[in-house]
Motif scaffolding. Structure first.
Motif, PDB file in Angstrom:
ATOM      1  N   GLN A   5       0.858  -1.180   0.000  1.00  0.00           N
ATOM      2  CA  GLN A   5       0.000   0.000   0.000  1.00  0.00           C
ATOM      3  C   GLN A   5       0.898   1.234   0.000  1.00  0.00           C
ATOM      4  OE1 GLN A   5      -2.184  -0.701   3.645  1.00  0.00           O
ATOM      5  NE2 GLN A   5      -3.891  -1.572   2.520  1.00  0.00           N
ATOM      6  N   LEU A   6       0.413   2.304  -0.630  1.00  0.00           N
ATOM      7  CA  LEU A   6       1.182   3.546  -0.621  1.00  0.00           C
ATOM      8  C   LEU A   6       1.343   4.016   0.812  1.00  0.00           C
ATOM      9  CD1 LEU A   6      -0.354   5.491  -3.631  1.00  0.00           C
ATOM     10  CD2 LEU A   6       1.909   4.447  -3.482  1.00  0.00           C
ATOM     11  N   HIS A   7       2.588   4.326   1.191  1.00  0.00           N
ATOM     12  CA  HIS A   7       2.851   4.757   2.562  1.00  0.00           C
ATOM     13  C   HIS A   7       4.168   5.516   2.622  1.00  0.00           C
ATOM     14  CE1 HIS A   7       2.908   4.642   6.959  1.00  0.00           C
ATOM     15  NE2 HIS A   7       4.205   4.408   6.849  1.00  0.00           N
ATOM     16  N   PRO A  12       5.622  12.792   0.497  1.00  0.00           N
ATOM     17  CA  PRO A  12       4.663  12.207  -0.436  1.00  0.00           C
ATOM     18  C   PRO A  12       4.966  10.731  -0.699  1.00  0.00           C
ATOM     19  CG  PRO A  12       6.122  13.736  -1.576  1.00  0.00           C
ATOM     20  CD  PRO A  12       6.428  13.839  -0.122  1.00  0.00           C
ATOM     21  N   ALA A  13       3.919   9.935  -0.837  1.00  0.00           N
ATOM     22  CA  ALA A  13       4.084   8.520  -1.151  1.00  0.00           C
ATOM     23  C   ALA A  13       4.260   8.332  -2.654  1.00  0.00           C
ATOM     24  CB  ALA A  13       2.879   7.731  -0.659  1.00  0.00           C
ATOM     25  N   LEU A  14       3.819   9.321  -3.417  1.00  0.00           N
ATOM     26  CA  LEU A  14       3.884   9.242  -4.873  1.00  0.00           C
ATOM     27  C   LEU A  14       3.990  10.659  -5.418  1.00  0.00           C
ATOM     28  CD1 LEU A  14       3.480   7.356  -7.415  1.00  0.00           C
ATOM     29  CD2 LEU A  14       1.053   7.895  -7.209  1.00  0.00           C
ATOM     30  N   VAL A  15       4.904  10.871  -6.347  1.00  0.00           N
ATOM     31  CA  VAL A  15       5.026  12.158  -7.027  1.00  0.00           C
ATOM     32  C   VAL A  15       4.879  11.896  -8.517  1.00  0.00           C
ATOM     33  CG1 VAL A  15       6.476  14.168  -7.490  1.00  0.00           C
ATOM     34  CG2 VAL A  15       6.589  13.049  -5.254  1.00  0.00           C
ATOM     35  N   LEU A  16       3.885  12.537  -9.123  1.00  0.00           N
ATOM     36  CA  LEU A  16       3.630  12.361 -10.548  1.00  0.00           C
ATOM     37  C   LEU A  16       4.586  13.218 -11.371  1.00  0.00           C
ATOM     38  CD1 LEU A  16      -0.263  12.438 -10.449  1.00  0.00           C
ATOM     39  CD2 LEU A  16       1.245  10.446 -10.412  1.00  0.00           C
ATOM     40  N   ASN A  18       4.000  15.501 -13.391  1.00  0.00           N
ATOM     41  CA  ASN A  18       3.627  16.918 -13.416  1.00  0.00           C
ATOM     42  C   ASN A  18       3.877  17.607 -12.072  1.00  0.00           C
ATOM     43  OD1 ASN A  18       1.570  16.029 -11.743  1.00  0.00           O
ATOM     44  ND2 ASN A  18      -0.093  16.546 -13.163  1.00  0.00           N
ATOM     45  N   GLY A  19       4.461  16.881 -11.098  1.00  0.00           N
ATOM     46  CA  GLY A  19       4.777  17.452  -9.796  1.00  0.00           C
ATOM     47  C   GLY A  19       3.691  17.274  -8.751  1.00  0.00           C
ATOM     48  N   GLU A  20       2.527  16.791  -9.186  1.00  0.00           N
ATOM     49  CA  GLU A  20       1.439  16.566  -8.230  1.00  0.00           C
ATOM     50  C   GLU A  20       1.851  15.468  -7.240  1.00  0.00           C
ATOM     51  OE1 GLU A  20      -3.233  15.181  -8.267  1.00  0.00           O
ATOM     52  OE2 GLU A  20      -2.354  15.977 -10.108  1.00  0.00           O
ATOM     53  N   GLU A  21       1.533  15.688  -5.974  1.00  0.00           N
ATOM     54  CA  GLU A  21       1.920  14.751  -4.925  1.00  0.00           C
ATOM     55  C   GLU A  21       0.700  14.050  -4.335  1.00  0.00           C
ATOM     56  OE1 GLU A  21       3.912  17.236  -2.071  1.00  0.00           O
ATOM     57  OE2 GLU A  21       5.779  17.225  -3.208  1.00  0.00           O
ATOM     58  N   LEU A  22       0.893  12.786  -4.010  1.00  0.00           N
ATOM     59  CA  LEU A  22      -0.120  12.026  -3.280  1.00  0.00           C
ATOM     60  C   LEU A  22       0.522  11.596  -1.971  1.00  0.00           C
ATOM     61  CD1 LEU A  22      -2.940  10.568  -3.267  1.00  0.00           C
ATOM     62  CD2 LEU A  22      -1.660   8.544  -3.943  1.00  0.00           C
ATOM     63  N   TRP A  23      -0.053  12.034  -0.895  1.00  0.00           N
ATOM     64  CA  TRP A  23       0.428  11.665   0.432  1.00  0.00           C
ATOM     65  C   TRP A  23      -0.481  10.565   0.956  1.00  0.00           C
ATOM     66  CZ3 TRP A  23       3.844  14.887   3.743  1.00  0.00           C
ATOM     67  CH2 TRP A  23       4.574  15.822   2.982  1.00  0.00           C
ATOM     68  N   ALA A  24       0.113   9.515   1.482  1.00  0.00           N
ATOM     69  CA  ALA A  24      -0.676   8.393   1.972  1.00  0.00           C
ATOM     70  C   ALA A  24       0.025   7.706   3.137  1.00  0.00           C
ATOM     71  CB  ALA A  24      -0.913   7.381   0.849  1.00  0.00           C
ATOM     72  N   LEU A  32      -4.414  17.535   2.203  1.00  0.00           N
ATOM     73  CA  LEU A  32      -3.457  18.613   2.401  1.00  0.00           C
ATOM     74  C   LEU A  32      -3.535  19.204   3.808  1.00  0.00           C
ATOM     75  CD1 LEU A  32      -1.316  20.484   1.169  1.00  0.00           C
ATOM     76  CD2 LEU A  32      -3.178  21.948   0.373  1.00  0.00           C
ATOM     77  N   GLN A  33      -4.736  19.439   4.325  1.00  0.00           N
ATOM     78  CA  GLN A  33      -4.865  20.066   5.647  1.00  0.00           C
ATOM     79  C   GLN A  33      -4.171  19.263   6.741  1.00  0.00           C
ATOM     80  OE1 GLN A  33      -9.254  19.538   5.710  1.00  0.00           O
ATOM     81  NE2 GLN A  33      -8.940  18.867   7.812  1.00  0.00           N
ATOM     82  N   TRP A  34      -4.180  17.937   6.617  1.00  0.00           N
ATOM     83  CA  TRP A  34      -3.544  17.118   7.647  1.00  0.00           C
ATOM     84  C   TRP A  34      -2.048  16.976   7.415  1.00  0.00           C
ATOM     85  CZ3 TRP A  34      -5.766  16.879  11.973  1.00  0.00           C
ATOM     86  CH2 TRP A  34      -7.151  16.945  12.037  1.00  0.00           C
ATOM     87  N   ARG A  35      -1.607  16.985   6.159  1.00  0.00           N
ATOM     88  CA  ARG A  35      -0.169  16.921   5.867  1.00  0.00           C
ATOM     89  C   ARG A  35       0.539  18.105   6.488  1.00  0.00           C
ATOM     90  NH1 ARG A  35      -0.098  17.043  -0.450  1.00  0.00           N
ATOM     91  NH2 ARG A  35      -2.273  16.527  -0.567  1.00  0.00           N
TER      92      ARG A  35
END
Length: 145
Positions: A5-7, A12-16, A18-24, A32-35
């Protein structure tokens, strides 16, 4: 993580491309508010999160023991042995009681491990956390740290 699982608890757990980040954390997307504010969050902030999966993963990140210290616990059963543990409930504002095995590891660190609310005693909690191994076998096991 070990369950594929992404962790990532530190970024960030994943950076696309285009620079978009997924935090997991443990496969749960962290908004975002919790990051940005997790370090500033209080136990009261975490337990009032509406999304139960997000609440639980952020509570694990903060530490259920810290949350228990802030909110208090109701003791369901105490084994009398802090390493074997006690069964406790923490009252969560949106969902009611959540049950835990509250125990010390061999190093003296306190852990609150979620168990089913259907569990009524410490022996059954220990057994459930060890894939159904009967509690009497667990009690005979040699402790190592």
């Amino acid at each position: 993580d070990d369950n594929l699982q992404l962790h990532n608890s530190e970024g960030p757990a994943l950076v696309l491309a285009n620079g978009e980040e997924l935090w997991a954390l443990r496969g749960i997307e962290v908004p975002l508010q919790w990051r940005q504010n997790l370090e500033l969050a209080t136990p009261a902030d975490i337990v009032t999160i509406e999304d139960e999966a997000l609440r639980d993963v952020l509570a694990e990140e903060m530490g259920w023991a810290r949350i228990a210290e802030a909110l208090g616990v109701t003791i369901v059963e105490d084994s009398g042995d802090p390493v074997w543990g006690r069964l406790v409930d923490i009252w969560l504002p949106r969902t009611g009681p959540k049950r835990f095995l509250d125990a010390l590891c061999g190093t003296g660190r306190r852990f609150l491990i979620p168990v089913s609310n259907k569990i009524q005693n410490v022996n059954d909690a220990q057994s459930s956390l060890h894939n159904g191994v009967p509690f009497w076998m667990l009690r005979m096991a040699e402790r190592r740290t």
